[in-house]
Enzyme design. Sequence first.
Site, mmCIF file in Angstrom:
data_model
loop_
_atom_site.group_PDB
_atom_site.id
_atom_site.type_symbol
_atom_site.label_atom_id
_atom_site.label_comp_id
_atom_site.label_asym_id
_atom_site.label_seq_id
_atom_site.Cartn_x
_atom_site.Cartn_y
_atom_site.Cartn_z
ATOM 1 N N ARG A 132 0.756 -1.112 0.121
ATOM 2 C CA ARG A 132 0.054 0.074 -0.074
ATOM 3 C C ARG A 132 0.739 1.356 0.083
ATOM 4 O O ARG A 132 1.585 1.298 0.813
ATOM 5 C CB ARG A 132 -1.010 -0.018 1.140
ATOM 6 C CG ARG A 132 -1.743 1.267 1.434
ATOM 7 C CD ARG A 132 -2.757 1.208 2.123
ATOM 8 N NE ARG A 132 -2.300 0.822 3.714
ATOM 9 C CZ ARG A 132 -3.247 0.666 4.679
ATOM 10 N NH1 ARG A 132 -4.587 1.007 4.524
ATOM 11 N NH2 ARG A 132 -2.588 0.289 5.858
ATOM 12 N N ARG A 176 -1.123 -5.654 14.722
ATOM 13 C CA ARG A 176 -2.475 -5.201 14.167
ATOM 14 C C ARG A 176 -3.406 -6.452 14.093
ATOM 15 O O ARG A 176 -4.781 -6.122 14.318
ATOM 16 C CB ARG A 176 -2.341 -4.035 12.823
ATOM 17 C CG ARG A 176 -1.701 -2.901 13.441
ATOM 18 C CD ARG A 176 -1.213 -2.286 12.123
ATOM 19 N NE ARG A 176 -2.441 -1.614 11.315
ATOM 20 C CZ ARG A 176 -2.229 -1.437 9.885
ATOM 21 N NH1 ARG A 176 -0.917 -1.376 9.226
ATOM 22 N NH2 ARG A 176 -3.221 -1.021 9.333
#
Length: 239
Positions: A132, A176
Amino acid sequence: MNSQWYGIVLLGGPGSGKGTQAVLLASALNIPHISTGDLFRYNLKQGTPLGILAKSYMDRGELVPDEVTVAMVRDRLSQPDCALGFILDGFPRNVAQAEALDAVLAEFGRVITSAPYLHVNDAVLLERLSNRWTCRSCGAVFNKVTPPPREGCKKEHCDGELYRRPDDEPETQKNRIRVYEKQTAPLIIFYAKRGLISEISGEQDVEHVQLDMLRAVNLGMSGSSSQGAMKPSAADEEC
Ligand code: AP5
């Protein structure tokens, strides 16, 4: 222009496409996209005490304390552009935040109307986060399929610099996902108990995910169940 009220909570792991879908949905329904991650990153860019506090948690992939996050969301939801509803991306992130959200909405005489859940396997999540790139200026997101131009953003005349989010580094990505599974995934049952969850495969291309998403939020309004809508199992009810 629509005149219905939408209270939409987008659920899904880190990198499942919540932000990508929320932008499209916000434009289709003409309601604001509220991302708590973006609000924290904006505060950090501005150098506010909230941004500096949030950074210490975000860099480790941990959740920012609930009282700070809920106060920020409460303030955002009371803005006039939320009069016809909102799409929440990244909030609530645990059951305590979901209960706090209910309490805030009750003050406005509102409730959550749908909770689309984007399901993506962990291996795909990790691959997406590793590929990303985000524009510092307009927030546009690039990936493997739509690679970032070498010379910068170039989306709709934007000339912003592209960067990789610090929390997309490998060790933080994994934490995460752990935090998501432990603290956020229980919200699937929380909202399924109210008949609000629609599970959507987030591994389809962006356009097909968006079609499923539109179906989910509109069916959510009428209270009927969509294909893929989840009801809690007896075992889930017990926990
Ligand atoms: P946040 O910013 O909310 O991050 P996240 O939930 O981990 O989600 P992401 O933004 O990483 O991913 P996304 O699902 O939006 O995917 P995207 O569309 O970009 O939170 C960051 C941190 O802030 C947290 O760790 C925490 O510290 C703090 N925080 C935030 N909210 C909080 C809260 N409520 N309480 C406490 N702390 C909080 O897509 C990912 C990539 O995949 C992109 O490259 C995209 O182009 C690509 N992609 C998207 N869809 C597709 C598709 N269909 N096919 C192929 N590629 C796709």
